[in-house]
Design a protein around this motif. Sequence first.
Motif, PDB file in Angstrom:
ATOM      1  N   GLY A  16       0.775  -1.314   0.173  1.00  0.00           N
ATOM      2  CA  GLY A  16       0.130  -0.078  -0.078  1.00  0.00           C
ATOM      3  C   GLY A  16       1.037   1.121  -0.032  1.00  0.00           C
ATOM      4  O   GLY A  16       1.936   1.212   0.477  1.00  0.00           O
ATOM      5  N   PHE A  17       0.282   2.162  -0.613  1.00  0.00           N
ATOM      6  CA  PHE A  17       1.048   3.584  -0.632  1.00  0.00           C
ATOM      7  C   PHE A  17       1.326   4.149   0.702  1.00  0.00           C
ATOM      8  O   PHE A  17       0.680   4.002   1.558  1.00  0.00           O
ATOM      9  N   LEU A  18       2.074   5.031   0.775  1.00  0.00           N
ATOM     10  CA  LEU A  18       2.654   5.798   1.917  1.00  0.00           C
ATOM     11  C   LEU A  18       1.110   6.478   2.508  1.00  0.00           C
ATOM     12  O   LEU A  18       0.604   7.177   1.761  1.00  0.00           O
ATOM     13  N   GLY A  19       1.083   6.397   3.712  1.00  0.00           N
ATOM     14  CA  GLY A  19      -0.496   7.185   4.228  1.00  0.00           C
ATOM     15  C   GLY A  19      -1.478   6.253   3.889  1.00  0.00           C
ATOM     16  O   GLY A  19      -2.517   6.958   4.480  1.00  0.00           O
ATOM     17  N   SER A  20      -1.214   5.051   3.699  1.00  0.00           N
ATOM     18  CA  SER A  20      -2.628   4.269   3.368  1.00  0.00           C
ATOM     19  C   SER A  20      -3.245   3.734   4.732  1.00  0.00           C
ATOM     20  O   SER A  20      -4.440   3.445   4.795  1.00  0.00           O
ATOM     21  N   GLY A  21      -2.321   3.559   5.562  1.00  0.00           N
ATOM     22  CA  GLY A  21      -2.858   2.855   6.857  1.00  0.00           C
ATOM     23  C   GLY A  21      -2.379   1.528   7.284  1.00  0.00           C
ATOM     24  O   GLY A  21      -2.544   0.921   7.956  1.00  0.00           O
ATOM     25  N   LYS A  22      -1.070   1.072   6.406  1.00  0.00           N
ATOM     26  CA  LYS A  22      -0.391  -0.084   6.529  1.00  0.00           C
ATOM     27  C   LYS A  22      -0.064  -0.332   8.079  1.00  0.00           C
ATOM     28  O   LYS A  22       0.035  -1.292   8.586  1.00  0.00           O
ATOM     29  N   THR A  23       0.606   0.621   8.654  1.00  0.00           N
ATOM     30  CA  THR A  23       1.328   0.645   9.918  1.00  0.00           C
ATOM     31  C   THR A  23       0.050   0.377  10.908  1.00  0.00           C
ATOM     32  O   THR A  23       0.232  -0.190  11.909  1.00  0.00           O
ATOM     33  N   THR A  24      -0.911   1.131  10.613  1.00  0.00           N
ATOM     34  CA  THR A  24      -2.002   0.958  11.539  1.00  0.00           C
ATOM     35  C   THR A  24      -2.629  -0.470  11.755  1.00  0.00           C
ATOM     36  O   THR A  24      -2.764  -1.214  12.687  1.00  0.00           O
ATOM     37  N   LEU A  25      -2.660  -1.043  10.325  1.00  0.00           N
ATOM     38  CA  LEU A  25      -3.053  -2.347  10.376  1.00  0.00           C
ATOM     39  C   LEU A  25      -2.312  -3.210  10.741  1.00  0.00           C
ATOM     40  O   LEU A  25      -2.620  -4.364  11.771  1.00  0.00           O
ATOM     41  N   LEU A  26      -0.906  -3.280  10.589  1.00  0.00           N
ATOM     42  CA  LEU A  26       0.031  -3.920  11.038  1.00  0.00           C
ATOM     43  C   LEU A  26       0.013  -4.071  12.562  1.00  0.00           C
ATOM     44  O   LEU A  26       0.321  -5.058  13.275  1.00  0.00           O
ATOM     45  N   ASN A  27      -0.100  -2.790  13.325  1.00  0.00           N
ATOM     46  CA  ASN A  27       0.057  -2.615  14.606  1.00  0.00           C
ATOM     47  C   ASN A  27      -1.367  -3.527  15.160  1.00  0.00           C
ATOM     48  O   ASN A  27      -1.150  -4.113  16.419  1.00  0.00           O
ATOM     49  N   ARG A  28      -2.426  -3.433  14.718  1.00  0.00           N
ATOM     50  CA  ARG A  28      -3.493  -4.360  14.983  1.00  0.00           C
ATOM     51  C   ARG A  28      -3.237  -5.746  15.044  1.00  0.00           C
ATOM     52  O   ARG A  28      -3.657  -6.538  15.852  1.00  0.00           O
ATOM     53  N   ILE A  29      -2.381  -6.091  13.990  1.00  0.00           N
ATOM     54  CA  ILE A  29      -2.247  -7.689  13.601  1.00  0.00           C
ATOM     55  C   ILE A  29      -1.493  -8.229  14.710  1.00  0.00           C
ATOM     56  O   ILE A  29      -1.306  -9.076  15.340  1.00  0.00           O
ATOM     57  N   LEU A  30      -0.291  -7.165  15.253  1.00  0.00           N
ATOM     58  CA  LEU A  30       0.558  -7.390  15.999  1.00  0.00           C
ATOM     59  C   LEU A  30      -0.052  -7.416  17.480  1.00  0.00           C
ATOM     60  O   LEU A  30       0.727  -8.177  18.499  1.00  0.00           O
ATOM     61  N   THR A  31      -1.166  -6.852  17.770  1.00  0.00           N
ATOM     62  CA  THR A  31      -1.590  -6.524  19.043  1.00  0.00           C
ATOM     63  C   THR A  31      -2.863  -6.930  19.410  1.00  0.00           C
ATOM     64  O   THR A  31      -3.044  -7.391  20.764  1.00  0.00           O
ATOM     65  N   GLU A  32      -3.537  -7.573  18.400  1.00  0.00           N
ATOM     66  CA  GLU A  32      -4.950  -8.110  18.798  1.00  0.00           C
ATOM     67  C   GLU A  32      -4.894  -9.567  19.160  1.00  0.00           C
ATOM     68  O   GLU A  32      -3.900 -10.171  18.787  1.00  0.00           O
ATOM     69  N   GLN A  33      -5.887  -9.754  20.067  1.00  0.00           N
ATOM     70  CA  GLN A  33      -5.971 -11.241  20.339  1.00  0.00           C
ATOM     71  C   GLN A  33      -6.504 -12.248  19.388  1.00  0.00           C
ATOM     72  O   GLN A  33      -7.787 -12.417  19.415  1.00  0.00           O
ATOM     73  N   HIS A  34      -5.652 -12.712  18.579  1.00  0.00           N
ATOM     74  CA  HIS A  34      -6.191 -13.458  17.487  1.00  0.00           C
ATOM     75  C   HIS A  34      -5.832 -15.154  17.578  1.00  0.00           C
ATOM     76  O   HIS A  34      -6.032 -15.883  16.748  1.00  0.00           O
ATOM     77  N   GLY A  35      -4.777 -15.022  18.592  1.00  0.00           N
ATOM     78  CA  GLY A  35      -4.341 -16.436  18.881  1.00  0.00           C
ATOM     79  C   GLY A  35      -3.262 -17.020  17.928  1.00  0.00           C
ATOM     80  O   GLY A  35      -2.755 -18.258  17.914  1.00  0.00           O
ATOM     81  N   LEU A  36      -2.714 -16.407  16.814  1.00  0.00           N
ATOM     82  CA  LEU A  36      -1.939 -16.565  16.028  1.00  0.00           C
ATOM     83  C   LEU A  36      -0.366 -16.141  16.320  1.00  0.00           C
ATOM     84  O   LEU A  36      -0.283 -14.988  16.749  1.00  0.00           O
ATOM     85  N   ARG A  37       0.567 -16.990  16.031  1.00  0.00           N
ATOM     86  CA  ARG A  37       1.974 -16.575  16.473  1.00  0.00           C
ATOM     87  C   ARG A  37       2.428 -16.116  14.756  1.00  0.00           C
ATOM     88  O   ARG A  37       2.555 -16.937  13.967  1.00  0.00           O
ATOM     89  N   ILE A  38       2.584 -14.922  14.854  1.00  0.00           N
ATOM     90  CA  ILE A  38       2.846 -14.166  13.601  1.00  0.00           C
ATOM     91  C   ILE A  38       4.360 -13.498  13.687  1.00  0.00           C
ATOM     92  O   ILE A  38       4.790 -13.150  14.333  1.00  0.00           O
ATOM     93  N   ALA A  39       5.159 -13.965  12.390  1.00  0.00           N
ATOM     94  CA  ALA A  39       6.251 -13.408  12.169  1.00  0.00           C
ATOM     95  C   ALA A  39       6.054 -12.231  11.130  1.00  0.00           C
ATOM     96  O   ALA A  39       5.486 -12.546  10.146  1.00  0.00           O
ATOM     97  N   VAL A  40       6.670 -11.147  11.301  1.00  0.00           N
ATOM     98  CA  VAL A  40       6.375 -10.026  10.383  1.00  0.00           C
ATOM     99  C   VAL A  40       7.843  -9.712   9.897  1.00  0.00           C
ATOM    100  O   VAL A  40       8.705  -9.507  10.516  1.00  0.00           O
ATOM    101  N   ILE A  41       7.829  -9.558   8.471  1.00  0.00           N
ATOM    102  CA  ILE A  41       9.177  -9.021   7.736  1.00  0.00           C
ATOM    103  C   ILE A  41       8.786  -7.656   7.255  1.00  0.00           C
ATOM    104  O   ILE A  41       7.755  -7.512   6.600  1.00  0.00           O
ATOM    105  N   GLU A  42       9.417  -6.625   7.552  1.00  0.00           N
ATOM    106  CA  GLU A  42       9.138  -5.424   7.112  1.00  0.00           C
ATOM    107  C   GLU A  42      10.496  -4.651   6.963  1.00  0.00           C
ATOM    108  O   GLU A  42      11.545  -4.978   7.379  1.00  0.00           O
ATOM    109  N   ASN A  43      10.379  -3.488   6.542  1.00  0.00           N
ATOM    110  CA  ASN A  43      11.488  -2.547   6.166  1.00  0.00           C
ATOM    111  C   ASN A  43      11.814  -1.498   7.011  1.00  0.00           C
ATOM    112  O   ASN A  43      12.825  -0.663   7.085  1.00  0.00           O
TER     113      ASN A  43
END
Lengths: 334, 99
Positions: A16-43
Amino acid sequence: MTTSIAEKVPVTVLTGFLGSGKTTLLNRILTEQHGLRIAVIENEFGEIGIDDALVIDAEEEVFEMNNGCICCTVRGDLIRILGTLMRRKDKFDHILIETTGLADPAPVAQTFFMDDEIGSQLRLDGIITLVDAAHLLQHLDEEKSEGVENEALEQIAFADRIVLNKTDLVDTEQLAEVRRRISEINRLADVHETVQAKVDLGAVLDVGGFDLSRALDLDPAFLEDTEHQHDLTVTSVGIEFAGELDIERLNEWLGELLSAKGVDIFRSKGILAVRGMPERYVFQGVHMLFDGTQGEPWGEAERVNRVVFIGRHLDRAALEAGLRGCLAAPVPAA
Amino acid sequence: MALGPLIGQRPEPLPPDLVDRLRRWVRTCLGLGEEDTVTVTQLTCREAGCAPVETVLAVLTPGAPVHRTIHRPADEVSLADVRSAFATATPVEALRSAP
């Protein structure tokens, strides 16, 4: 022994383009209780652990591989990082790759086709593109110098799912226009409207965009033609017709098409009826690389070919004529 | 009726032990270490004059990547094939010092 599809660790690409909300979504994925153990690769960050997640820093290393028959680009950094993660894959349920706002999704996707170790243990689940509803039109209409890609356009073209974010910042009319422009570019992707990237994580982490068993879940709208054409350098072309294809003609046509237009065909997906094959032939591809397999038997159903191409400067008439030219000769009456 | 795979179609991913073996051979031939990224891919090719299945071996070293195509299925590739394919490739010292 290769790993079955069900056992392969799914990988989601978040773009997604800069300012589209990727970081917001990523933070949700990293902090919400979804029960998944997730590895994130990012820049963006160095390697840090957040609860059950692991965030790994990646530096974009794009390599072009041209072996004569196939030309593609792959990400060397991802091959290295994913290789390391696979050695500890029992610790992760899901891998998420976040690309930079200016990244071309093609090398990321093609990496999963061009390394057999990755292909045997991981599966690319889908490409998710976040879009800023308030600024998308501006990005799409941005004039680029010759030879310079419009990344916003490409990120939409490659997507299996589009999160249309910041819809609270536009009025109904503008939102409808944004949706129409997205649909002109990519007819296959589902669009989820959101505010503050609040999308159901199941809709982001279980897409099956590269799953051949789901390749046929084509929205009937894939055939619709675009009425109000802008400068449609990147479009979707849907083709549907009944009849059986001749495998030799199909191979010849596909070979010529991929050789001549593979660079411009970003994604393709479809179902083919091939003479002599009792099952549906389902396929999906990225540029010149594709996966195909025999799906459900046709049985008594009418044999209908349905194909979608998403790409740059696509000639609908030529594509349809080419595919129709692969029809097998009629079987003489007994 | 048996139908061959379509052009460009990727065959099933190779077994990990076969990938490991080919990767080890590439590393041996070029004097590479575990930190160097080596990929192994088997592709279907239907172009005239090409073998139907070919194996692509690549070393993705930033600044100096090198890849070779061996025109036979991965499980038929020998150490001699790999050695011959990479005979003209730059050895690791030069790869690492490349800009």
